[in-house]
Design a protein around this motif. Sequence first.
Motif, PDB file in Angstrom:
ATOM      1  N   ILE A 264     -16.228 -61.261-114.922  1.00  0.00           N
ATOM      2  CA  ILE A 264     -16.525 -61.058-113.422  1.00  0.00           C
ATOM      3  C   ILE A 264     -16.213 -59.676-113.047  1.00  0.00           C
ATOM      4  CG2 ILE A 264     -15.829 -61.640-110.952  1.00  0.00           C
ATOM      5  CD1 ILE A 264     -15.464 -64.537-112.205  1.00  0.00           C
ATOM      6  N   GLN A 265     -15.067 -59.130-113.443  1.00  0.00           N
ATOM      7  CA  GLN A 265     -14.817 -57.624-112.979  1.00  0.00           C
ATOM      8  C   GLN A 265     -15.795 -56.679-113.498  1.00  0.00           C
ATOM      9  OE1 GLN A 265     -12.602 -57.400-110.881  1.00  0.00           O
ATOM     10  NE2 GLN A 265     -11.352 -55.423-111.241  1.00  0.00           N
ATOM     11  N   MET A 266     -16.526 -57.042-114.775  1.00  0.00           N
ATOM     12  CA  MET A 266     -17.373 -55.984-115.458  1.00  0.00           C
ATOM     13  C   MET A 266     -18.540 -56.350-114.605  1.00  0.00           C
ATOM     14  SD  MET A 266     -18.807 -56.228-119.134  1.00  0.00           S
ATOM     15  CE  MET A 266     -20.645 -55.535-119.409  1.00  0.00           C
ATOM     16  N   LEU A 267     -18.894 -57.404-114.099  1.00  0.00           N
ATOM     17  CA  LEU A 267     -19.890 -57.712-113.273  1.00  0.00           C
ATOM     18  C   LEU A 267     -19.920 -56.928-111.852  1.00  0.00           C
ATOM     19  CD1 LEU A 267     -22.835 -59.040-112.572  1.00  0.00           C
ATOM     20  CD2 LEU A 267     -21.420 -61.149-111.810  1.00  0.00           C
ATOM     21  N   ASN A 268     -18.517 -56.997-111.515  1.00  0.00           N
ATOM     22  CA  ASN A 268     -18.669 -56.285-110.274  1.00  0.00           C
ATOM     23  C   ASN A 268     -18.701 -54.703-110.287  1.00  0.00           C
ATOM     24  OD1 ASN A 268     -17.932 -58.384-108.535  1.00  0.00           O
ATOM     25  ND2 ASN A 268     -15.714 -58.326-108.914  1.00  0.00           N
ATOM     26  N   TYR A 269     -18.303 -54.282-111.230  1.00  0.00           N
ATOM     27  CA  TYR A 269     -18.279 -52.726-111.663  1.00  0.00           C
ATOM     28  C   TYR A 269     -19.994 -52.347-111.724  1.00  0.00           C
ATOM     29  CZ  TYR A 269     -13.465 -51.358-111.807  1.00  0.00           C
ATOM     30  OH  TYR A 269     -12.328 -51.044-111.607  1.00  0.00           O
ATOM     31  N   LEU A 270     -20.831 -53.212-112.566  1.00  0.00           N
ATOM     32  CA  LEU A 270     -21.968 -53.077-112.791  1.00  0.00           C
ATOM     33  C   LEU A 270     -22.904 -53.204-111.427  1.00  0.00           C
ATOM     34  CD1 LEU A 270     -22.624 -54.821-115.922  1.00  0.00           C
ATOM     35  CD2 LEU A 270     -22.606 -52.373-115.443  1.00  0.00           C
ATOM     36  N   ASN A 271     -22.311 -54.131-110.421  1.00  0.00           N
ATOM     37  CA  ASN A 271     -22.986 -54.340-109.195  1.00  0.00           C
ATOM     38  C   ASN A 271     -22.732 -53.094-108.287  1.00  0.00           C
ATOM     39  OD1 ASN A 271     -24.272 -56.572-109.140  1.00  0.00           O
ATOM     40  ND2 ASN A 271     -22.484 -57.784-108.947  1.00  0.00           N
ATOM     41  N   THR A 272     -22.031 -52.141-108.643  1.00  0.00           N
ATOM     42  CA  THR A 272     -21.946 -50.881-107.555  1.00  0.00           C
ATOM     43  C   THR A 272     -23.138 -50.160-107.760  1.00  0.00           C
ATOM     44  OG1 THR A 272     -21.206 -49.551-109.548  1.00  0.00           O
ATOM     45  CG2 THR A 272     -19.441 -50.543-108.162  1.00  0.00           C
ATOM     46  N   GLY A 273     -23.874 -50.558-108.858  1.00  0.00           N
ATOM     47  CA  GLY A 273     -25.383 -49.545-109.063  1.00  0.00           C
ATOM     48  C   GLY A 273     -25.128 -48.391-109.861  1.00  0.00           C
ATOM     49  N   ASN A 274     -23.922 -48.227-110.155  1.00  0.00           N
ATOM     50  CA  ASN A 274     -23.693 -47.050-110.930  1.00  0.00           C
ATOM     51  C   ASN A 274     -23.947 -47.451-112.446  1.00  0.00           C
ATOM     52  OD1 ASN A 274     -22.732 -45.567-108.932  1.00  0.00           O
ATOM     53  ND2 ASN A 274     -20.551 -46.272-109.052  1.00  0.00           N
ATOM     54  N   LYS A 275     -24.279 -46.553-113.413  1.00  0.00           N
ATOM     55  CA  LYS A 275     -24.198 -46.610-114.904  1.00  0.00           C
ATOM     56  C   LYS A 275     -22.964 -46.457-115.574  1.00  0.00           C
ATOM     57  CE  LYS A 275     -26.086 -43.364-116.885  1.00  0.00           C
ATOM     58  NZ  LYS A 275     -27.030 -42.205-117.475  1.00  0.00           N
ATOM     59  N   TYR A 276     -22.681 -47.289-116.390  1.00  0.00           N
ATOM     60  CA  TYR A 276     -21.279 -47.378-117.311  1.00  0.00           C
ATOM     61  C   TYR A 276     -21.636 -47.348-118.492  1.00  0.00           C
ATOM     62  CZ  TYR A 276     -18.984 -48.199-112.605  1.00  0.00           C
ATOM     63  OH  TYR A 276     -18.536 -48.149-111.560  1.00  0.00           O
ATOM     64  N   THR A 277     -20.733 -46.249-119.541  1.00  0.00           N
ATOM     65  CA  THR A 277     -20.981 -46.592-120.932  1.00  0.00           C
ATOM     66  C   THR A 277     -20.163 -47.631-121.369  1.00  0.00           C
ATOM     67  OG1 THR A 277     -19.317 -45.079-121.183  1.00  0.00           O
ATOM     68  CG2 THR A 277     -21.502 -44.097-121.054  1.00  0.00           C
ATOM     69  N   VAL A 278     -20.316 -48.276-122.473  1.00  0.00           N
ATOM     70  CA  VAL A 278     -19.268 -49.058-123.211  1.00  0.00           C
ATOM     71  C   VAL A 278     -17.838 -48.691-123.037  1.00  0.00           C
ATOM     72  CG1 VAL A 278     -19.012 -50.638-125.237  1.00  0.00           C
ATOM     73  CG2 VAL A 278     -21.208 -50.036-124.643  1.00  0.00           C
ATOM     74  N   LYS A 279     -17.845 -47.313-123.173  1.00  0.00           N
ATOM     75  CA  LYS A 279     -16.326 -46.805-123.572  1.00  0.00           C
ATOM     76  C   LYS A 279     -15.788 -46.940-122.221  1.00  0.00           C
ATOM     77  CE  LYS A 279     -13.974 -42.796-124.897  1.00  0.00           C
ATOM     78  NZ  LYS A 279     -13.890 -41.408-125.439  1.00  0.00           N
ATOM     79  N   GLU A 280     -16.743 -46.381-121.017  1.00  0.00           N
ATOM     80  CA  GLU A 280     -16.013 -46.394-119.625  1.00  0.00           C
ATOM     81  C   GLU A 280     -15.408 -47.934-119.140  1.00  0.00           C
ATOM     82  OE1 GLU A 280     -18.346 -42.551-117.703  1.00  0.00           O
ATOM     83  OE2 GLU A 280     -19.399 -44.561-117.706  1.00  0.00           O
ATOM     84  N   LEU A 281     -16.419 -49.012-119.510  1.00  0.00           N
ATOM     85  CA  LEU A 281     -16.152 -50.188-119.204  1.00  0.00           C
ATOM     86  C   LEU A 281     -15.034 -50.737-119.876  1.00  0.00           C
ATOM     87  CD1 LEU A 281     -19.768 -51.760-118.946  1.00  0.00           C
ATOM     88  CD2 LEU A 281     -18.067 -51.587-117.074  1.00  0.00           C
ATOM     89  N   SER A 282     -14.978 -50.286-121.181  1.00  0.00           N
ATOM     90  CA  SER A 282     -13.743 -50.849-121.944  1.00  0.00           C
ATOM     91  C   SER A 282     -12.457 -50.420-121.506  1.00  0.00           C
ATOM     92  CB  SER A 282     -14.108 -50.224-123.569  1.00  0.00           C
ATOM     93  OG  SER A 282     -12.634 -50.291-124.101  1.00  0.00           O
ATOM     94  N   GLN A 283     -12.480 -48.895-120.749  1.00  0.00           N
ATOM     95  CA  GLN A 283     -11.226 -48.423-120.295  1.00  0.00           C
ATOM     96  C   GLN A 283     -10.969 -48.921-118.997  1.00  0.00           C
ATOM     97  OE1 GLN A 283     -12.536 -44.308-120.441  1.00  0.00           O
ATOM     98  NE2 GLN A 283     -11.715 -43.872-122.430  1.00  0.00           N
TER      99      GLN A 283
END
Length: 197
Positions: free
Chosen positions: A8-27
């Motif tokens: 859910i938290q990952m989905l929330n970050y992606l819902n910002t409309g920003n692009k995230y690398t796998v590494k950024e989401l991991s951190q």
Amino acid sequence: MGKISNAIQMLNYLNTGNKYTVKELSQKLGITERMVRYYKQELEESGIPIETFMGPNGGYFIINKQNQYNQFNKYDIQILESIYEILKDNDYLYIDKYKKLLDKIKTTNDINEEKSKYFFTNKIEDNSKVYFILNEAIVNNSKITILYRNLNQEWQERNIHPIQIFKFDNRFYVTAYCELRNDIRHFEFNRIKIKEK
């Protein structure tokens, strides 16, 4: 956090409309890159389409899936943090629950602050021939033939079915179904030529 909370938290970050690398989401989530890819797969299997930009500047993002949140500003959070310290000093019985709630509010606020470097547009913001032809194809739900410059700087003919124009990092793209790749792809305007009939 547990698996559901992380997803859910990952989905929330992606819902910002920003692009995230796998590494950024991991951190951000405090999980392995392998788990980020796992959550992406699980979310997609649940019917949430997560787009992928390939290449060294690539990453995951979601098109038009933004959620609305009640927003706290930094002063609200400062007050809540001050209250937390007072409650903690006075051995408040439910201090752990209060801390969890405060952390949730801070995370939500962080997500809101990141919105949104990325946005859709159907407005006329680009006076190019490419823009107008693609926009017309979207309105008429029609297929067009383009020449697209690949990473080897070669021009390749593509038959595409444009779906949506969007702007990211001050560049225009069109999301379209590509007959050659039999898949949804994102085409950068600067690499498109309209093939003359």
